[in-house]
Design an enzyme around this catalytic site. Sequence first.
Site, short mmCIF file in Angstrom:
data_model
loop_
_atom_site.label_atom_id
_atom_site.label_comp_id
_atom_site.label_asym_id
_atom_site.label_seq_id
_atom_site.Cartn_x
_atom_site.Cartn_y
_atom_site.Cartn_z
N HIS A 185 -27.16 -22.22 -47.72
CA HIS A 185 -27.96 -23.38 -47.32
C HIS A 185 -29.06 -23.59 -48.34
O HIS A 185 -29.45 -22.67 -49.05
CB HIS A 185 -28.53 -23.19 -45.91
CG HIS A 185 -29.34 -21.93 -45.76
ND1 HIS A 185 -28.76 -20.71 -45.44
CD2 HIS A 185 -30.66 -21.69 -45.91
CE1 HIS A 185 -29.70 -19.80 -45.39
NE2 HIS A 185 -30.87 -20.35 -45.67
N SER A 207 -32.31 -15.24 -44.82
CA SER A 207 -32.21 -14.56 -43.51
C SER A 207 -30.81 -14.73 -42.94
O SER A 207 -30.35 -13.92 -42.15
CB SER A 207 -33.21 -15.15 -42.52
OG SER A 207 -34.52 -14.90 -42.93
P1 M7G Z 1 -33.36 -18.60 -44.75
O1 M7G Z 1 -33.68 -18.64 -46.18
O2 M7G Z 1 -32.01 -18.04 -44.39
O3 M7G Z 1 -34.39 -17.76 -43.93
O4 M7G Z 1 -33.51 -20.08 -44.23
P2 M7G Z 1 -35.90 -17.96 -43.52
O5 M7G Z 1 -35.86 -18.38 -42.07
O6 M7G Z 1 -36.44 -16.55 -43.65
O7 M7G Z 1 -36.50 -18.95 -44.44
C1 M7G Z 1 -33.03 -20.53 -43.02
C2 M7G Z 1 -33.70 -21.85 -42.72
O8 M7G Z 1 -33.08 -22.42 -41.59
C3 M7G Z 1 -35.19 -21.67 -42.37
O9 M7G Z 1 -35.95 -22.62 -43.09
C4 M7G Z 1 -35.22 -21.87 -40.86
O10 M7G Z 1 -36.45 -22.46 -40.43
C5 M7G Z 1 -34.07 -22.82 -40.66
N1 M7G Z 1 -33.48 -22.69 -39.32
C6 M7G Z 1 -33.25 -21.55 -38.64
N2 M7G Z 1 -32.66 -21.83 -37.46
C7 M7G Z 1 -32.28 -20.85 -36.48
C8 M7G Z 1 -32.48 -23.19 -37.40
C9 M7G Z 1 -31.91 -24.06 -36.43
O11 M7G Z 1 -31.42 -23.67 -35.36
N3 M7G Z 1 -31.89 -25.37 -36.76
C10 M7G Z 1 -32.44 -25.86 -37.92
N4 M7G Z 1 -32.41 -27.17 -38.14
N5 M7G Z 1 -32.98 -25.05 -38.84
C11 M7G Z 1 -33.00 -23.72 -38.59
#
Ligand code: M7G
Length: 407
Positions: free
Chosen positions: A347, A342
């Site tokens: 990461h 996303s």
């Molecule tokens: P992704 O694979 O880009 O997208 O993972 P997804 O959300 O569709 O899995 C991003 C990851 O970062 C996810 O596991 C989110 O829960 C986590 N995440 C997103 N935000 C906005 C934050 C945040 O502000 N702080 C932390 N610690 N994690 C976040």
Amino acid sequence: MAPAGLRAGQGGVDVARDRRDYENAEVLNSSGFPDFFIFVSIPGSWVLWEKEPGGGGGARETSGPPRGALRSRGPRRRACALARARAMAETPQLKRKRAEEEGENENGGAAAAFSLSDLRVRRVLRESARDKAMFLHAERIGLSGEGTDAVVILEKTPFQEEKVPDLLKKAMKAELQMQNDIYCTFYLSPPPELSEIKATVVYPATEKHIQKYLRHEVHLIRESWEDYQNITLPFIQSQSFSIQWVYNILEKKAEADRIVHENPDPSNGFVLVPDLKWNQNQLDDLYLVAVVHRREIKSLRDLTAEHLPLLRNVLQEGKEAIAKRFGVPGSQLRIYLHYQPSYYHLHVHFTAVGHDAPGSSVERAHLLADVIDNLAMDSTFYQKRALTFPLRADEPLFKKFQEAGKV
Ligand code: M7G
């Protein structure tokens, strides 16, 4: 002295004027308990703020024309006037609005904390009986009456082993629903401390956030390297989905106190923090995320053998840090990248292997150990092979693939 232009304090204070004029306010007279008033001069006017009668907690503002004999009392006195006048004149609503405005600068775009009761539910975006979760489209109503979108995710939290005995003992009400031979079902109404609900709020939420949580049909896309270059990459470049939260973590502007491990090397370093989805109360749903310091790596597609030292650090040091802090060995961690992610800043997800975390299925998760092996075998592995990923039918990227005749 007849007060001119008397206005009710509750919601009646003109915020725009207050904010500008407070900078030059000078205290003429003030009193604490029991009268609570402050009388200040502001350019071109005087203002008296006083506690509203009736103990309602509001402030009443009275203002009037300029007075000739007002003298400056220096910057400290002015600062004091500013703070005290604010404290007295601001209603809770005005306070929140100011905190929100000021919070924007400190947190690089993040809104300041606010109360959940400020939010009004507009509709249910999705619910999951299995995950005991509900995704809501909400809005927060501003002073002028306009609503700002928010997304609220409500989830019942997993049981905590040490609290379970209390649950049986303290349950206020245990209603027997059915009994049959050796089987029976009760419905418990536990006290608040044993019936927590986690609420994650995205505010202000964009249309993309809302769409992300809305239920849609899902399609699997098979993306060749050419598709990536011709469809996906131009699409990513045209988007402005903010990754400010990532930069806030890297720059210690947010979540600094939550950092579990950091390797500060600008090329091969990263920061490991608990994921937004994990409340850290129990290890069953352990979820951490490692955010790399390098800013130019968008996703799996950008990785080459050049990134091996970085990826090996994330794998090795991430495992060690989690074992040390949480006592969970590397063999019980699922460590993977999402494609598509996303957020296009590299990461890595660390989840408990027993936790069926969202996005941990084969069509989206790529184990970091496999990624490392693939790159060690062939530096351009991810610039050659086709990759499969799920897209919701409403997603703009899905539409691009449709327009290109690929679905
Ligand atoms: P992704 O694979 O880009 O997208 O993972 P997804 O959300 O569709 O899995 C991003 C990851 O970062 C996810 O596991 C989110 O829960 C986590 N995440 C997103 N935000 C906005 C934050 C945040 O502000 N702080 C932390 N610690 N994690 C976040």
